[in-house]
Every structure is written in structure tokens, then in C-alpha cells.
Design a protein around this motif. Structure first.
Motif, PDB file in Angstrom:
ATOM      1  N   LEU A   1       1.650  -7.698   2.736  1.00 60.34           N
ATOM      2  CA  LEU A   1       0.684  -7.224   3.724  1.00 60.34           C
ATOM      3  C   LEU A   1       0.244  -5.793   3.423  1.00 60.34           C
ATOM      4  O   LEU A   1      -0.934  -5.462   3.561  1.00 60.34           O
ATOM      5  N   GLY A   2       1.189  -4.949   3.022  1.00 63.69           N
ATOM      6  CA  GLY A   2       0.843  -3.570   2.678  1.00 63.69           C
ATOM      7  C   GLY A   2      -0.115  -3.507   1.506  1.00 63.69           C
ATOM      8  O   GLY A   2      -1.103  -2.764   1.528  1.00 63.69           O
ATOM      9  N   GLN A   3       0.162  -4.302   0.490  1.00 69.14           N
ATOM     10  CA  GLN A   3      -0.709  -4.325  -0.679  1.00 69.14           C
ATOM     11  C   GLN A   3      -2.089  -4.880  -0.321  1.00 69.14           C
ATOM     12  O   GLN A   3      -3.114  -4.329  -0.737  1.00 69.14           O
ATOM     13  N   ASP A   4      -2.112  -5.966   0.462  1.00 69.24           N
ATOM     14  CA  ASP A   4      -3.386  -6.573   0.857  1.00 69.24           C
ATOM     15  C   ASP A   4      -4.197  -5.633   1.743  1.00 69.24           C
ATOM     16  O   ASP A   4      -5.423  -5.531   1.609  1.00 69.24           O
ATOM     17  N   THR A   5      -3.529  -4.933   2.641  1.00 71.28           N
ATOM     18  CA  THR A   5      -4.209  -3.991   3.536  1.00 71.28           C
ATOM     19  C   THR A   5      -4.798  -2.833   2.741  1.00 71.28           C
ATOM     20  O   THR A   5      -5.945  -2.436   2.955  1.00 71.28           O
ATOM     21  N   SER A   6      -4.024  -2.313   1.813  1.00 78.97           N
ATOM     22  CA  SER A   6      -4.521  -1.220   0.970  1.00 78.97           C
ATOM     23  C   SER A   6      -5.708  -1.671   0.134  1.00 78.97           C
ATOM     24  O   SER A   6      -6.688  -0.927  -0.023  1.00 78.97           O
ATOM     25  N   LEU A   7      -5.648  -2.869  -0.381  1.00 80.47           N
ATOM     26  CA  LEU A   7      -6.757  -3.410  -1.173  1.00 80.47           C
ATOM     27  C   LEU A   7      -8.010  -3.582  -0.313  1.00 80.47           C
ATOM     28  O   LEU A   7      -9.112  -3.240  -0.732  1.00 80.47           O
TER      29      LEU A   7
ATOM     30  N   ILE B   1       2.311  -9.035  16.122  1.00 80.56           N
ATOM     31  CA  ILE B   1       1.758  -9.894  15.065  1.00 80.56           C
ATOM     32  C   ILE B   1       0.669 -10.797  15.638  1.00 80.56           C
ATOM     33  O   ILE B   1      -0.412 -10.929  15.059  1.00 80.56           O
ATOM     34  N   ASP B   2       0.937 -11.398  16.791  1.00 77.64           N
ATOM     35  CA  ASP B   2      -0.052 -12.271  17.434  1.00 77.64           C
ATOM     36  C   ASP B   2      -1.333 -11.512  17.767  1.00 77.64           C
ATOM     37  O   ASP B   2      -2.443 -12.039  17.618  1.00 77.64           O
ATOM     38  N   THR B   3      -1.186 -10.265  18.210  1.00 77.92           N
ATOM     39  CA  THR B   3      -2.349  -9.444  18.543  1.00 77.92           C
ATOM     40  C   THR B   3      -3.213  -9.209  17.309  1.00 77.92           C
ATOM     41  O   THR B   3      -4.438  -9.289  17.367  1.00 77.92           O
ATOM     42  N   TRP B   4      -2.565  -8.935  16.175  1.00 78.66           N
ATOM     43  CA  TRP B   4      -3.327  -8.717  14.945  1.00 78.66           C
ATOM     44  C   TRP B   4      -3.996  -9.997  14.453  1.00 78.66           C
ATOM     45  O   TRP B   4      -5.132  -9.974  13.983  1.00 78.66           O
ATOM     46  N   ILE B   5      -3.291 -11.119  14.575  1.00 69.74           N
ATOM     47  CA  ILE B   5      -3.899 -12.391  14.169  1.00 69.74           C
ATOM     48  C   ILE B   5      -5.158 -12.633  14.990  1.00 69.74           C
ATOM     49  O   ILE B   5      -6.214 -12.982  14.453  1.00 69.74           O
ATOM     50  N   ALA B   6      -5.063 -12.419  16.302  1.00 69.35           N
ATOM     51  CA  ALA B   6      -6.218 -12.615  17.189  1.00 69.35           C
ATOM     52  C   ALA B   6      -7.326 -11.609  16.886  1.00 69.35           C
ATOM     53  O   ALA B   6      -8.516 -11.960  16.898  1.00 69.35           O
TER      54      ALA B   6
ATOM     55  N   SER C   1     -12.666 -13.148   2.742  1.00 72.83           N
ATOM     56  CA  SER C   1     -11.460 -13.723   2.153  1.00 72.83           C
ATOM     57  C   SER C   1     -10.270 -12.782   2.254  1.00 72.83           C
ATOM     58  O   SER C   1      -9.140 -13.224   2.446  1.00 72.83           O
ATOM     59  N   ALA C   2     -10.498 -11.466   2.152  1.00 73.78           N
ATOM     60  CA  ALA C   2      -9.387 -10.513   2.246  1.00 73.78           C
ATOM     61  C   ALA C   2      -8.757 -10.572   3.628  1.00 73.78           C
ATOM     62  O   ALA C   2      -7.533 -10.605   3.758  1.00 73.78           O
ATOM     63  N   LEU C   3      -9.589 -10.613   4.664  1.00 74.82           N
ATOM     64  CA  LEU C   3      -9.053 -10.658   6.026  1.00 74.82           C
ATOM     65  C   LEU C   3      -8.386 -11.991   6.322  1.00 74.82           C
ATOM     66  O   LEU C   3      -7.372 -12.035   7.021  1.00 74.82           O
ATOM     67  N   MET C   4      -8.918 -13.063   5.771  1.00 79.50           N
ATOM     68  CA  MET C   4      -8.286 -14.366   5.970  1.00 79.50           C
ATOM     69  C   MET C   4      -6.926 -14.399   5.287  1.00 79.50           C
ATOM     70  O   MET C   4      -5.976 -14.981   5.807  1.00 79.50           O
ATOM     71  N   GLY C   5      -6.806 -13.756   4.119  1.00 79.28           N
ATOM     72  CA  GLY C   5      -5.530 -13.673   3.430  1.00 79.28           C
ATOM     73  C   GLY C   5      -4.515 -12.868   4.224  1.00 79.28           C
ATOM     74  O   GLY C   5      -3.347 -13.241   4.317  1.00 79.28           O
ATOM     75  N   ILE C   6      -4.976 -11.767   4.826  1.00 76.43           N
ATOM     76  CA  ILE C   6      -4.093 -10.946   5.658  1.00 76.43           C
ATOM     77  C   ILE C   6      -3.658 -11.735   6.879  1.00 76.43           C
ATOM     78  O   ILE C   6      -2.478 -11.730   7.251  1.00 76.43           O
ATOM     79  N   GLN C   7      -4.588 -12.440   7.486  1.00 77.42           N
ATOM     80  CA  GLN C   7      -4.259 -13.249   8.658  1.00 77.42           C
ATOM     81  C   GLN C   7      -3.244 -14.332   8.308  1.00 77.42           C
ATOM     82  O   GLN C   7      -2.287 -14.567   9.053  1.00 77.42           O
ATOM     83  N   SER C   8      -3.400 -14.956   7.168  1.00 78.62           N
ATOM     84  CA  SER C   8      -2.459 -15.972   6.710  1.00 78.62           C
ATOM     85  C   SER C   8      -1.081 -15.357   6.478  1.00 78.62           C
ATOM     86  O   SER C   8      -0.053 -15.933   6.859  1.00 78.62           O
ATOM     87  N   GLN C   9      -1.055 -14.174   5.864  1.00 75.75           N
ATOM     88  CA  GLN C   9       0.220 -13.500   5.617  1.00 75.75           C
ATOM     89  C   GLN C   9       0.882 -13.080   6.929  1.00 75.75           C
ATOM     90  O   GLN C   9       2.111 -13.109   7.050  1.00 75.75           O
ATOM     91  N   LEU C  10       0.077 -12.723   7.937  1.00 73.75           N
ATOM     92  CA  LEU C  10       0.632 -12.400   9.259  1.00 73.75           C
ATOM     93  C   LEU C  10       1.304 -13.626   9.879  1.00 73.75           C
ATOM     94  O   LEU C  10       2.365 -13.510  10.492  1.00 73.75           O
ATOM     95  N   ARG C  11       0.699 -14.781   9.707  1.00 67.76           N
ATOM     96  CA  ARG C  11       1.314 -16.013  10.218  1.00 67.76           C
ATOM     97  C   ARG C  11       2.639 -16.287   9.502  1.00 67.76           C
ATOM     98  O   ARG C  11       3.621 -16.705  10.117  1.00 67.76           O
ATOM     99  N   THR C  12       2.651 -16.044   8.208  1.00 70.23           N
ATOM    100  CA  THR C  12       3.880 -16.212   7.431  1.00 70.23           C
ATOM    101  C   THR C  12       4.939 -15.226   7.908  1.00 70.23           C
ATOM    102  O   THR C  12       6.104 -15.597   8.111  1.00 70.23           O
TER     103      THR C  12
END
Length: 113
Positions: free
Chosen positions: A77-83, A33-38, A46-57
Motif C-alpha cells: 500500500l505504501g509503494q502504491d500510494t507513493s506511485l 480501512i472501510d472508510t478508505w475503501i468507501a 487503475s492505480a486507485l482500484m489497485g489500492i482499493q483491492s489492497q485495502l480489502r486484502t
């Protein structure tokens, strides 16, 4: 490691976790998870920032071993990634769509386990 390789590694790791639930320590999951956040840091959008926020959650839920919350977070995360992959063509788009599907499947597996 490029993003496509990282995506494939993440997918393999998710499937391995569900095939061998006792063999995948929480620390390894937190590291992924930390690797993906970095990796997403500074890419913008905005989509990537939302994914990053969801990764922190998700990271917080994993630390607490809150399985219902982990499942909900994986689903989102799956829905956001697909979008985010919706308008991407080629190999990267295909990898991201596969990751999105894998995250949704992982969420469903976690809900029934």
C-alpha cells in the motif's frame, strides 16, 4: 472531511497505533480501512482500484491478525500510494507521499515487533 484531512488523520492513527499498541483496537483499524475503501469507491483509475483491492486484502489480514501478511500489505500500500502521488503537485500530492512513507515505515515496524 476532505481527503487531505483524512490522510493526516490516517497518518496520526498509524503512529498512535505503534506508540500505544494495546490502545488501538482492531475494530477501529477495520473502520479506518472501510472508510478508505468507501472514499476511493467510484473515483476510477487503475492505480486507485489497485489500492482499493489492497485495502480489502489488508482488511482480511487484520481480521485474522496475520502480522506478516499485514506488514506485506502495508508495504505494498505504501509503494502504491507513493506511485499514485508521483505526478501530483501541491498539498494533496505532499500528503499522499507522506502517507506512502508512513505506510512503509509501519510495515517495517510491524516486521520487527
Amino acid at each position: 472531511m476532505n481527503h487531505n484531512d483524512r490522510i493526516e488523520e490516517t497518518i496520526r492513527s498509524i503512529y498512535h497505533t505503534f506508540e500505544h499498541p494495546g490502545a488501538h483496537p482492531v475494530d477501529a483499524g477495520l473502520g479506518a480501512i472501510d472508510t478508505w475503501i468507501a472514499a476511493l469507491d467510484g473515483l476510477g483509475g487503475s492505480a486507485l482500484m489497485g489500492i482499493q483491492s489492497q485495502l480489502r486484502t489488508l482488511r482480511t489480514h487484520v481480521e485474522r491478525d496475520d502480522r506478516p501478511a499485514i506488514a506485506a500489505s502495508l508495504q505494498q500500500l505504501g509503494q502504491d500510494t507513493s506511485l499514485a502521488a508521483r505526478d501530483l503537485h501541491g498539498e494533496t500530492g505532499d500528503h499522499l507521499r507522506h502517507l506512502g512513507q508512513t505506510l512503509v515505515i509501519a510495515a517495517g515496524n510491524l516486521k520487527v515487533s
